[in-house]
Scaffold this motif. Structure first.
Motif, PDB file in Angstrom:
ATOM      1  N   THR A  60       0.845  -1.192   0.000  1.00  0.00           N
ATOM      2  CA  THR A  60       0.000   0.000   0.000  1.00  0.00           C
ATOM      3  C   THR A  60       0.880   1.241   0.000  1.00  0.00           C
ATOM      4  OG1 THR A  60      -0.142   0.052   2.416  1.00  0.00           O
ATOM      5  CG2 THR A  60      -1.879  -1.141   1.233  1.00  0.00           C
ATOM      6  N   ALA A  61       0.343   2.322  -0.561  1.00  0.00           N
ATOM      7  CA  ALA A  61       1.055   3.600  -0.583  1.00  0.00           C
ATOM      8  C   ALA A  61       0.095   4.683  -0.114  1.00  0.00           C
ATOM      9  CB  ALA A  61       1.548   3.909  -1.995  1.00  0.00           C
ATOM     10  N   PRO A  62       0.518   5.531   0.820  1.00  0.00           N
ATOM     11  CA  PRO A  62      -0.375   6.568   1.343  1.00  0.00           C
ATOM     12  C   PRO A  62      -0.751   7.586   0.275  1.00  0.00           C
ATOM     13  CG  PRO A  62       1.884   6.944   2.065  1.00  0.00           C
ATOM     14  CD  PRO A  62       1.866   5.594   1.400  1.00  0.00           C
ATOM     15  N   LEU A  63      -1.881   8.246   0.489  1.00  0.00           N
ATOM     16  CA  LEU A  63      -2.317   9.295  -0.440  1.00  0.00           C
ATOM     17  C   LEU A  63      -1.248  10.372  -0.560  1.00  0.00           C
ATOM     18  CD1 LEU A  63      -6.058  10.066   0.454  1.00  0.00           C
ATOM     19  CD2 LEU A  63      -5.197   8.932  -1.604  1.00  0.00           C
ATOM     20  N   PRO A  64      -1.056  10.911  -1.766  1.00  0.00           N
ATOM     21  CA  PRO A  64      -0.118  12.028  -1.914  1.00  0.00           C
ATOM     22  C   PRO A  64      -0.649  13.268  -1.207  1.00  0.00           C
ATOM     23  CG  PRO A  64      -1.349  11.699  -3.942  1.00  0.00           C
ATOM     24  CD  PRO A  64      -1.698  10.557  -3.047  1.00  0.00           C
ATOM     25  N   ALA A  65       0.250  14.179  -0.904  1.00  0.00           N
ATOM     26  CA  ALA A  65      -0.104  15.368  -0.117  1.00  0.00           C
ATOM     27  C   ALA A  65      -1.200  16.194  -0.773  1.00  0.00           C
ATOM     28  CB  ALA A  65       1.143  16.221   0.102  1.00  0.00           C
ATOM     29  N   ASP A  66      -1.204  16.282  -2.109  1.00  0.00           N
ATOM     30  CA  ASP A  66      -2.218  17.125  -2.756  1.00  0.00           C
ATOM     31  C   ASP A  66      -3.628  16.558  -2.571  1.00  0.00           C
ATOM     32  OD1 ASP A  66      -1.876  14.993  -4.492  1.00  0.00           O
ATOM     33  OD2 ASP A  66      -1.405  16.200  -6.248  1.00  0.00           O
ATOM     34  N   MET A  67      -3.775  15.234  -2.624  1.00  0.00           N
ATOM     35  CA  MET A  67      -5.093  14.643  -2.410  1.00  0.00           C
ATOM     36  C   MET A  67      -5.509  14.722  -0.944  1.00  0.00           C
ATOM     37  SD  MET A  67      -5.416  11.371  -5.009  1.00  0.00           S
ATOM     38  CE  MET A  67      -7.054  10.939  -4.402  1.00  0.00           C
ATOM     39  N   VAL A  68      -4.554  14.570  -0.037  1.00  0.00           N
ATOM     40  CA  VAL A  68      -4.849  14.742   1.393  1.00  0.00           C
ATOM     41  C   VAL A  68      -5.356  16.159   1.642  1.00  0.00           C
ATOM     42  CG1 VAL A  68      -3.855  14.846   3.710  1.00  0.00           C
ATOM     43  CG2 VAL A  68      -3.205  12.993   2.160  1.00  0.00           C
ATOM     44  N   GLY A  69      -4.692  17.142   1.031  1.00  0.00           N
ATOM     45  CA  GLY A  69      -5.099  18.538   1.179  1.00  0.00           C
ATOM     46  C   GLY A  69      -6.483  18.799   0.615  1.00  0.00           C
ATOM     47  N   LEU A  70      -6.789  18.195  -0.540  1.00  0.00           N
ATOM     48  CA  LEU A  70      -8.104  18.360  -1.145  1.00  0.00           C
ATOM     49  C   LEU A  70      -9.198  17.826  -0.230  1.00  0.00           C
ATOM     50  CD1 LEU A  70      -7.546  17.374  -4.896  1.00  0.00           C
ATOM     51  CD2 LEU A  70      -7.935  19.649  -3.956  1.00  0.00           C
ATOM     52  N   LEU A  71      -8.982  16.651   0.331  1.00  0.00           N
ATOM     53  CA  LEU A  71      -9.976  16.056   1.220  1.00  0.00           C
ATOM     54  C   LEU A  71     -10.176  16.917   2.465  1.00  0.00           C
ATOM     55  CD1 LEU A  71      -8.972  12.282   0.961  1.00  0.00           C
ATOM     56  CD2 LEU A  71     -11.055  13.338   0.072  1.00  0.00           C
ATOM     57  N   GLU A  72      -9.105  17.446   3.010  1.00  0.00           N
ATOM     58  CA  GLU A  72      -9.221  18.316   4.190  1.00  0.00           C
ATOM     59  C   GLU A  72     -10.019  19.568   3.870  1.00  0.00           C
ATOM     60  OE1 GLU A  72      -5.189  18.976   5.323  1.00  0.00           O
ATOM     61  OE2 GLU A  72      -5.012  17.064   6.423  1.00  0.00           O
ATOM     62  N   ASP A  73      -9.777  20.150   2.697  1.00  0.00           N
ATOM     63  CA  ASP A  73     -10.522  21.344   2.288  1.00  0.00           C
ATOM     64  C   ASP A  73     -12.002  21.033   2.086  1.00  0.00           C
ATOM     65  OD1 ASP A  73      -8.208  22.826   2.343  1.00  0.00           O
ATOM     66  OD2 ASP A  73      -7.857  22.747   0.185  1.00  0.00           O
ATOM     67  N   LEU A  74     -12.312  19.895   1.477  1.00  0.00           N
ATOM     68  CA  LEU A  74     -13.708  19.509   1.246  1.00  0.00           C
ATOM     69  C   LEU A  74     -14.438  19.276   2.565  1.00  0.00           C
ATOM     70  CD1 LEU A  74     -13.236  17.065  -1.792  1.00  0.00           C
ATOM     71  CD2 LEU A  74     -14.362  19.308  -1.826  1.00  0.00           C
TER      72      LEU A  74
END
Length: 302
Positions: free
Chosen positions: A284-298
């Motif tokens: 498994t590979a963790p979500l990249p920072a940009d997708m983590v940031g998008l989810l936090e913003d949403l």
């Protein structure tokens, strides 16, 4: 040399198409080049790529020796998740092209692998050493490369047999109405735009994507996708088809979208049987920072 005898189910098919289905480790373009260069015979006779095979025809393929790659190794950092004498699993960053192609002759994953590894399989030729499968340039996540031909053939067969595990995380437009679902729709080249793929009945192949809804927002959904098949742009095309295109997708998405460079798609999980030991491997590979940031913003917007 490889040999096959044609049965009635394959009769009247083009020989290049038949060899692709029988060989399993090469493209139609590659096969057509073999035929053109005289490496394929039917009943001891040379044929053209449009030859229609007949029942009990004997096809003989003398594969040319793979030339050593002339692509220069480049010292590009790699996020190596696992490595041994047979395989290497890498967490590819968004923006990296997997292998050299028009417009991308440096900086690819292949260039980085050549620097990192002493050797790679030669089955896919000098431009794609070691590459068993691909993920798009702007898709991040896990990809496995083979260090020898035995490993390459073994992994390719698993892909053909649909026994590999491939799970992706994606952020898509709109709120999905089902917690779970399956998109079963054939994919082929878009007849209006040859640079794109599309759900179509013309010159297409079966394509199946399973999805699970993880989280919903005002105008987006966060999903896990499981690939049963591996067609070009499959997840992107399938979600476009059901009118929930991926956020940030420059080819299949909407113009107004979330701030991300490329589609919000990450190859999170990869599983296969090890070609030498027979053990089940799961990474498994963790979500990249940009997708983590998008989810936090949403989540903040809800």
């Amino acid at each position: 040399m490889k040999q096959w005898i044609i049965d009635e189910t394959q009769q009247n098919e083009r020989i290049d198409k038949v060899i692709v289905s029988l060989h399993g480790d090469t493209s139609r373009t590659h096969v057509q080049k073999w035929i053109q260069d005289g490496h394929v015979k039917v009943n001891n006779q040379l044929v053209k790529a449009n030859y229609k095979v007949q029942e009990e025809d004997t096809i003989a393929l003398e594969e040319p020796e793979v030339q050593s790659t002339e692509i220069k190794a480049e010292n590009i950092p790699l996020d190596v998740v696992y490595e041994d004498q047979d395989v290497i699993v890498v967490n590819k960053p968004r923006g990296m092209v997997v292998h050299p192609a028009p417009g991308h002759y440096t900086g690819t994953l292949v260039h980085a692998l050549l620097y990192h590894c002493n050797d790679l399989s030669g089955i896919n030729g000098e431009a794609r050493p070691g590459i068993v499968h691909r993920i798009d340039k702007d898709t991040s996540g896990l990809i496995v490369a083979a260090k020898n031909d035995h490993a390459h053939e073994h992994l390719s067969q698993q892909l053909m047999n649909k026994t590999t595990i491939r799970h992706y995380k994606a952020i898509v437009h709109g709120v999905l109405s089902h917690k779970k679902g399956t998109i079963d729709a054939p994919i082929g080249r878009d007849q209006k735009d040859r640079q794109k793929m599309a759900v179509t009945d013309k010159n297409s192949k079966p394509a199946v994507t399973h999805f699970t809804l993880e989280e919903t927002f005002q105008a987006y959904s966060y999903v896990t996708c499981e690939l049963e098949t591996g067609r070009t742009h499959q997840i992107r095309v399938h979600f476009h088809y059901i009118e929930h295109p991926l956020a940030g997708d420059p080819k299949y998405g909407y113009k107004k979208t979330l701030p991300i460079e490329g589609q919000a798609l990450h190859a999170e999980t990869l599983g296969f049987v090890h070609p030498r030991t027979g053990e089940d491997c799961l990474f498994t590979a963790p979500l990249p920072a940009d997708m983590v940031g998008l989810l936090e913003d949403l989540r903040k917007q809800d």
